[in-house]
Design a protein around this motif. Sequence first.
Motif, PDB file in Angstrom:
ATOM      1  N   MET A   1      53.737  34.629  52.163  1.00  0.00           N
ATOM      2  CA  MET A   1      53.671  35.303  50.910  1.00  0.00           C
ATOM      3  C   MET A   1      53.684  34.382  49.801  1.00  0.00           C
ATOM      4  SD  MET A   1      54.241  38.169  49.263  1.00  0.00           S
ATOM      5  CE  MET A   1      54.389  39.112  50.736  1.00  0.00           C
ATOM      6  N   ARG A   2      52.691  34.646  48.967  1.00  0.00           N
ATOM      7  CA  ARG A   2      52.355  33.561  47.851  1.00  0.00           C
ATOM      8  C   ARG A   2      53.477  33.430  46.746  1.00  0.00           C
ATOM      9  NH1 ARG A   2      48.336  36.500  49.036  1.00  0.00           N
ATOM     10  NH2 ARG A   2      48.322  37.996  47.260  1.00  0.00           N
ATOM     11  N   GLN A  36      43.191  41.063  39.515  1.00  0.00           N
ATOM     12  CA  GLN A  36      44.158  40.193  39.004  1.00  0.00           C
ATOM     13  C   GLN A  36      45.699  40.401  39.220  1.00  0.00           C
ATOM     14  OE1 GLN A  36      42.146  39.695  35.174  1.00  0.00           O
ATOM     15  NE2 GLN A  36      41.141  37.758  35.798  1.00  0.00           N
ATOM     16  N   ALA A  37      45.985  41.455  38.600  1.00  0.00           N
ATOM     17  CA  ALA A  37      47.469  41.737  38.655  1.00  0.00           C
ATOM     18  C   ALA A  37      47.829  41.958  40.150  1.00  0.00           C
ATOM     19  CB  ALA A  37      47.717  43.050  37.961  1.00  0.00           C
ATOM     20  N   LEU A  38      47.204  42.612  41.088  1.00  0.00           N
ATOM     21  CA  LEU A  38      47.450  42.732  42.458  1.00  0.00           C
ATOM     22  C   LEU A  38      47.846  41.391  43.077  1.00  0.00           C
ATOM     23  CD1 LEU A  38      45.308  45.826  43.296  1.00  0.00           C
ATOM     24  CD2 LEU A  38      47.976  45.899  43.424  1.00  0.00           C
ATOM     25  N   SER A  39      46.829  40.450  42.621  1.00  0.00           N
ATOM     26  CA  SER A  39      46.763  39.062  43.185  1.00  0.00           C
ATOM     27  C   SER A  39      48.165  38.516  42.775  1.00  0.00           C
ATOM     28  CB  SER A  39      45.715  38.229  42.867  1.00  0.00           C
ATOM     29  OG  SER A  39      45.843  36.856  43.431  1.00  0.00           O
ATOM     30  N   ARG A  46      41.020  43.502  48.566  1.00  0.00           N
ATOM     31  CA  ARG A  46      39.592  43.698  48.576  1.00  0.00           C
ATOM     32  C   ARG A  46      38.762  44.431  47.648  1.00  0.00           C
ATOM     33  NH1 ARG A  46      38.364  45.620  54.459  1.00  0.00           N
ATOM     34  NH2 ARG A  46      40.664  46.724  54.302  1.00  0.00           N
ATOM     35  N   LEU A  47      38.151  43.922  46.599  1.00  0.00           N
ATOM     36  CA  LEU A  47      37.527  44.702  45.561  1.00  0.00           C
ATOM     37  C   LEU A  47      36.011  45.073  46.179  1.00  0.00           C
ATOM     38  CD1 LEU A  47      37.198  45.713  42.705  1.00  0.00           C
ATOM     39  CD2 LEU A  47      35.999  43.567  42.307  1.00  0.00           C
ATOM     40  N   PRO A  66      44.298  34.001  44.805  1.00  0.00           N
ATOM     41  CA  PRO A  66      44.724  33.983  46.109  1.00  0.00           C
ATOM     42  C   PRO A  66      44.587  35.380  46.801  1.00  0.00           C
ATOM     43  CG  PRO A  66      46.179  32.609  44.714  1.00  0.00           C
ATOM     44  CD  PRO A  66      44.988  33.360  43.927  1.00  0.00           C
ATOM     45  N   GLY A  67      43.967  35.618  47.977  1.00  0.00           N
ATOM     46  CA  GLY A  67      44.334  36.850  48.736  1.00  0.00           C
ATOM     47  C   GLY A  67      43.026  37.641  48.200  1.00  0.00           C
TER      48      GLY A  67
END
Length: 734
Positions: A1-2, A36-39, A46-47, A66-67
Amino acid sequence: MREGAVMSRVVRALVYGDVDLNLIDGSAVWAQSTVQALSLAGCETRLVLKAPVRTGRLTDPLAGLPGVTVVRPAEERLVDGQRGRPLSPVQASRLLARLDREEACDLLVLRGRRLVGQVVADGHFGGRIWAYLTDIPQSAATMTEQARAELASIAVASRRLLCQTEELRCLLETWVPEACGRSVLCPPAVPEPSFEVPCRDQPHDPLRLVYTGKFAPLWNTLPMTQLPSLLARRGVHVELHTVGDKIHDDPAQPGFRDAMFRSLHGGTPGVRHHGGQPREEAMRIAAACDLGLGWRDPLLDSSLELSTKVLEFGSLGLPVVLNRTPAHEALLGVGYPLYVDGRAGPEDAAAAIARAARDPGARRLAVDRCRDAAGRYTLEAAAARWRTHLDQAFPPAPAAVTGRTRPLRVGVAGHDLKFFTRILDHLRALPGLDVRVDAWPALAGHDPAASRELADWADVVIVEWCGPAAVWYSRHKRRGSRLVIRLHRFELDAVWPRQVDIGAVDQVVCVSPYYARRTLEHTGWPAAKVTVVPNWVDADQLDRPKTPGAQFRLGMIGIAPSRKRLDLGLDVLQTLRARDRRWHLSVKSQPPWQYWWIWNKAEERAHYDAILRRVQTSPLLRGAVVFDEFGADVAGWLRRVGHVLSTSDDESFHLAPAEGMASGAVPALLPWPGADEIYDRRWIHDGPAAMAEAIAALGDPATWRAAAGLARAQVRESYALDRVTAAWTDLVTG
C-alpha cells in the motif's frame, strides 16, 4: 500500500469517460483529476482513453503517478475498426469488459449517460459501476418517464452514483428512488498550483482578464471578446487572455464557429489567444492575470453543476466575474461583489469588471471568497473523499474468518428486508463471507425447498423478524450451524415467539434495551440468548447542508397508525405559531388509507378525519402543514427540517429522530416507554407544551446550530452505520 493510503487492501479501478482528452474542458479535466485523486487514495488505476492521443497535455502528467496506467486503445490496436476515431459507447463497453476479464477491477468509474446506459445494458459490470452523471435532466419538465426509467436501471446496476453537487444528488433521489442510499458527493477537484502565485495587491495596466476552457455560445465566449472595447469606453483599459482549442460547432448558431475563430485569431483588439495548453501552463497564464471570467448565458443559471474553472481560478487567488445563481451564492456567498445579471448582456459584465478595477476593497473580498471556496475542493480533499467511499465499499476481512479454508457461509431470510438492507450490503462486501438470501414473498409464504437448501448450506442463518420464517428455521436448523433472529416490536403480540424452538436459536437481537427486557418477560427465554444491537443510521448520507428557513420547520416521518399521534404534533405546532407564524410542519408519510389493515378500523378513520378537519379549520394551522409524498428520499427531505418530532404512544426504537439528528435537526420526543434508553433525556419532554417551549428556546440561530451539532455527534457515536455493521460483523463471525 502506498504512503497516504488507508484502505485495507489494494483496490483496482478502471476509469473511462465519454470525453476526448485532447480537448481541454471540464469533462476532460474531470478524467485527469479523478485518476489523480484515486492514485492519492491508494488505488491501482487504469485510465482508458476514448480517442487517439494527439496531445499529451492531460495524459502526460498521469504517466508517473503511483499505480496509474494509461490504456491507449488506438495506439495499442485494442479495438478492431477504430481506425483513429473515438470509441463509440458500444466499442467502449466491449473493450472495458475485455480489459476486466484480463485483469479484474473492483470498481468501474464511468462518465457519460449514454456510455453508462450501454455498459449497464451489456451487463458485465453489475454492482461494480461507479457512475458520474451530469448530463441528466435537471428539471421536472425534462425528466420524462423514459429518462427516469433509464436512470433507475443505471442506479440499480451501480454500486455508487457520483454526484457533483448536493442539489444534483437531491434531484436524482427525488425522481429516482433507486438512487437513494447509493448517491455520494463527488465534486470537482483542482490541483494546488506547483508554482508561486503572484501577489495581487496591484493589478496590471492594462487590467488582464482571462478565460480558459471551451468556446461555446452558452459560455458567452464570443461576447467576451467585446469586453476590451466596451471597457475602453468606460475608461478602463483591459486585455482578454484566452486559453483553449475546443470551439463548438453549434447547429443552432451556424456562424458561431467561424466568428469565434476569427475573434481569437483575427487580431481582435485587446484579445490575446494562447491556444491549447497543458493544464499547468494554462494555470500559469491565468495566474499572471487579474480577473477570471465565468460569465455565462442565463440559460445555464439553473445548472446543478459546479464550474471547475471557477474553482481553479480561486486556487490561484484569482477573483471571478460570474452570474448570480443559487449555486454560486452557496459557493461564494450572497454578498460576493462580482456577480452579474446574465440577462443584461456584456454591459453588465463590463460594469462588474470596472468595479473590480476601481474598488480595491471589492477586489480583495472577491479574491478571499474565491480562494476560500477553492480550498474546499483540492485534490487532497477529493482523495480523502475517495478513501472514505472505498473503505465503506471494500471493508477489511474480519479477523475471525482469516485463515479459513473456505468462506463463511451466511444466509439471510425474511419477508421484508427493508430495515436490514445496509447490513446485508456490508456482509456481502466483507472478504471471507459468502452471502445468500432466502427472500420470502409473504410473511408466511415461501419455497420450502429453497429454504431447506439455504439451511443445509449456511454456517450462519440470520432471520429478519421473529415471524413464520424464524419458526421454520428454528425447526430446520442444520447441526453445527448458528441461527440468529432479529425481533422488532409487532412480533411480541403475535404467536410466533412462542412457536420458535429457542433451543435451536443462538442469539435473538432486539433493537433497544426496553424491548429486550419485554422480550425476556414475554417469552421466558434465557437472558444470555437475547442481546441488543441498535438500528443503523446512515449518518454520512443524511449529513447535508440545511436549506434557508429550516430552523423554523418541524418534521414528522410516518404518521400511521394513530398511535404515532400526529394530533400531538399539531399541538406543538399550534403552540409555536401562536408566538411566531414562521413555524411550519412537514409530514413525510404514506397516507393511512393506503394501509388496509389500518383503514378497516373505524376508530383509525375517525382519528384521521378529526386531524384533517383540524388542519383545514384551525386559524393557526391552516396553510402551515405540508403532507409530502412518501418515498426513500428522506435525506433530501430532511434538508428542509430543523426539528424532528416523535410524539408516539410507544415505539421499539423510532428511527425518525435519529435520522433527523444525523441530518443536523434537533430531536424532540415525548416519553414513550424506553425512549430515555435510546435518546439523551435532554431531548425528551413531558408533553406537547413542554416540547414547544424547548423548541422555542432554540430560536437564536447559533443556539439552534449548537444543539443540532450536539445531536449529530450523539447519533454518530451511538448509531452510525459503521458502528452497527461492526456489531453485526462480530455477531455473525464470532
